[in-house]
Enzyme design. Structure first.
Site, short mmCIF file in Angstrom:
data_model
loop_
_atom_site.label_atom_id
_atom_site.label_comp_id
_atom_site.label_asym_id
_atom_site.label_seq_id
_atom_site.Cartn_x
_atom_site.Cartn_y
_atom_site.Cartn_z
N GLY A 117 0.78 -1.24 0.00
CA GLY A 117 0.00 0.00 0.00
C GLY A 117 0.81 1.28 0.00
CB SER A 118 4.27 2.24 -0.93
OG SER A 118 4.37 1.86 -2.28
CG ASN A 119 1.64 3.36 -5.70
OD1 ASN A 119 2.01 4.38 -6.26
ND2 ASN A 119 2.24 2.19 -5.85
CG ASN B 44 -3.67 -0.43 -12.36
OD1 ASN B 44 -3.52 -0.62 -11.15
ND2 ASN B 44 -2.98 -1.11 -13.27
CE LYS C 153 -13.77 -15.02 -12.71
NZ LYS C 153 -14.59 -15.38 -13.87
CG HIS D 190 1.69 -1.57 -15.31
ND1 HIS D 190 1.34 -2.84 -14.89
CD2 HIS D 190 2.74 -1.72 -16.14
CE1 HIS D 190 2.16 -3.71 -15.46
NE2 HIS D 190 3.01 -3.06 -16.22
CB ILE E 233 -11.34 -4.50 -12.84
CG1 ILE E 233 -10.36 -4.10 -11.73
CG2 ILE E 233 -12.67 -3.78 -12.70
CD1 ILE E 233 -10.81 -4.45 -10.35
CG MET F 249 -1.67 -8.33 -6.46
SD MET F 249 -0.64 -7.49 -7.70
CE MET F 249 0.25 -8.91 -8.33
NE ARG F 250 -8.76 -11.26 -5.47
CZ ARG F 250 -9.06 -12.55 -5.49
NH1 ARG F 250 -9.79 -13.04 -6.47
NH2 ARG F 250 -8.67 -13.35 -4.52
#
Ligand code: GRF
Length: 204
Positions: free
Chosen positions: A12-14, A109, A65, A111, A95, A92-93
């Site tokens: 969760g650093s972002n 998102n 997912k 990336h 959408i 990590m799923r």
């Protein structure tokens, strides 16, 4: 003021960079809730420390997912908290349609590569092994594909001779923590539009 919900699966650093930007008034928004498919993910702890409602969401039986009952419970929480934008931060799923249709062009998102290069997992490692000289990070709208949606913002990172996957990922994360709050601020200011694949950002 823009109401942002954050979905993540890990450190969760972002998420933290978004919470900090809100706190420091660099981002004119509030984080209304943080959701994770991993019950003990540190991202939930970061939310609690910031006084933001934090929810684990049981995403079984699916492994890769967000679908079915889990998607419905996520949608319920997003509505309950009045989310306007959904920010994926290490979620990590994949959408699926249900969430995308409920938040058209409002799911974003981050990336860890300069898309369309190196989509998928461990992109910093992919870039290093490929021998790229430059990589970076991308904030993009989410569509049904894997890291394929329209690009809002990119920041580049040079790849150094003595980089390891870890050192490179660490430098990419420094740029991510600048890029994500910046892109969200553009959304908060209503400056972002999409024409085909191209995202236009009106001058501020
Ligand atoms: C980041 O590198 C992000 O680009 C990718 O997953 C990682 C999440 O890191 N999507 P964190 O949980 O925000 O620290």
């Amino acid at each position: 003021m823009l109401s942002i919900a954050i979905l993540g699966s890990g450190n969760g650093s972002n998420c933290q960079s978004i919470l900090d930007a809100v706190q420091e008034r660099r981002l004119d928004a509030r984080v209304v809730c943080v959701l994770s498919d991993v019950p003990d993910a540190f991202i939930l702890e970061r939310a609690r420390r910031a006084g933001v409602p934090a929810y684990p969401v049981d995403c079984r039986p699916f492994r890769t997912k967000l679908d079915g009952a889990a998607e419905q419970s996520v949608l319920g929480l997003l509505r309950e908290h009045g989310a306007q934008v959904v920010a994926l931060a290490g979620f990590m799923r994949m959408i699926k349609r249900g969430l995308l249709d409920a938040f058209p062009r409002r799911v974003v998102n981050i990336h860890p590569s300069l898309l369309p290069a190196f989509p998928g997992l461990e992109s910093w490692k992919q870039a290093l092994e490929y021998g790229a000289r430059v990589t970076g990070c991308t904030v993009h709208f989410v569509d049904e594909g894997m890291d394929t949606g329209p690009i809002i913002l990119q920041r580049s990172v040079p790849i150094l001779e003595d980089d390891t996957p870890e050192s490179l990922h660490a430098r990419i994360q420094v740029e991510e923590h600048l890029a994500y709050p910046q892109a969200l601020q553009w959304l908060a200011e209503g400056r972002v539009s999409i024409e085909g694949r191209r995202v236009k950002v009106r001058a501020g």
